[in-house]
Motif scaffolding. Structure first.
Motif, short mmCIF file in Angstrom:
data_model
loop_
_atom_site.label_atom_id
_atom_site.label_comp_id
_atom_site.label_asym_id
_atom_site.label_seq_id
_atom_site.Cartn_x
_atom_site.Cartn_y
_atom_site.Cartn_z
N SER A 25 0.82 -1.22 0.00
CA SER A 25 0.00 0.00 0.00
C SER A 25 0.85 1.26 0.00
O SER A 25 0.36 2.34 -0.30
N GLY A 26 2.13 1.13 0.39
CA GLY A 26 2.98 2.32 0.49
C GLY A 26 2.90 2.96 1.86
O GLY A 26 3.69 3.82 2.20
N LYS A 27 1.92 2.57 2.67
CA LYS A 27 1.80 3.06 4.05
C LYS A 27 1.56 1.85 4.95
O LYS A 27 0.66 1.83 5.77
N GLY A 28 2.38 0.82 4.78
CA GLY A 28 2.18 -0.42 5.52
C GLY A 28 2.97 -0.43 6.81
O GLY A 28 3.53 0.57 7.25
N LYS A 29 3.03 -1.59 7.44
CA LYS A 29 3.75 -1.85 8.68
C LYS A 29 3.38 -0.86 9.78
O LYS A 29 2.43 -1.08 10.49
N MET A 30 4.08 0.26 9.92
CA MET A 30 3.80 1.18 11.02
C MET A 30 2.76 2.24 10.65
O MET A 30 2.40 3.09 11.48
N GLY A 31 2.30 2.25 9.44
CA GLY A 31 1.24 3.17 9.04
C GLY A 31 1.62 4.63 9.12
O GLY A 31 0.79 5.48 9.42
N GLY A 32 2.90 4.95 8.85
CA GLY A 32 3.33 6.34 8.83
C GLY A 32 3.51 6.95 10.20
O GLY A 32 3.66 8.16 10.34
#
Length: 156
Positions: A25-32
């Protein structure tokens, strides 16, 4: 053109970013949100906190004073009194603070009722209240009525 043919201009709407939904998604893992720390947790809002710097609301000078025992008056305009007289909810011959409360013109008396000159009064009304503006007294007198103001000592 029919209703089902309507559409928005291209670029007018943009899809919502769904954060923390995988690496693709480009904003995965820590979610920004970065790594660890208070601001990466859910349910945390640090309003007014400036990282240890003196916050703006504490840097600005305090001004003014609120009198703790000040009087609060229920405010009534002459136009409303005239409207209630026209509807037959108030008797123009004898308008008191209690009759205003009974008619629903004022919810509660508080420290008394104060009459202001907004609107016009045409009825010959006799009004007895705790306070009134000079313009309101003149307007009632001009209509042929009388507006009497109780003294401050009697109101307390």
């Amino acid at each position: 053109m029919k209703l089902h043919e309507l559409s928005d201009n291209p670029g007018a709407t943009k899809k919502r970013m769904r954060v923390a939904r995988g690496p693709g998604s480009g904003k995965g893992k820590m979610g920004g949100r970065g790594i660890k720390g208070q601001k990466s947790r859910s349910g945390v809002s640090i309003n007014g906190y400036e990282g240890g710097q003196m916050p703006l609301y504490q840097r600005l000078p305090k001004r003014g004073f609120n009198k703790p025992n000040r009087k609060a008056y229920a405010v009534v305009n002459l136009g409303l009194i005239q409207k209630f007289i026209d509807l037959g909810k108030l008797d123009a011959a004898n308008i008191t603070e209690d009759s205003m409360v009974a008619s629903g013109l004022v919810r509660r008396k508080l420290d008394g009722v104060r009459v202001l000159a907004k609107g016009e009064i045409t009825a010959k009304a006799t009004i007895a209240v705790t306070g009134a503006s000079a313009a309101a007294v003149d307007a009632v007198a001009k209509a042929g009525g009388a507006l009497t103001v109780a003294t401050a000592a009697a109101a307390e």
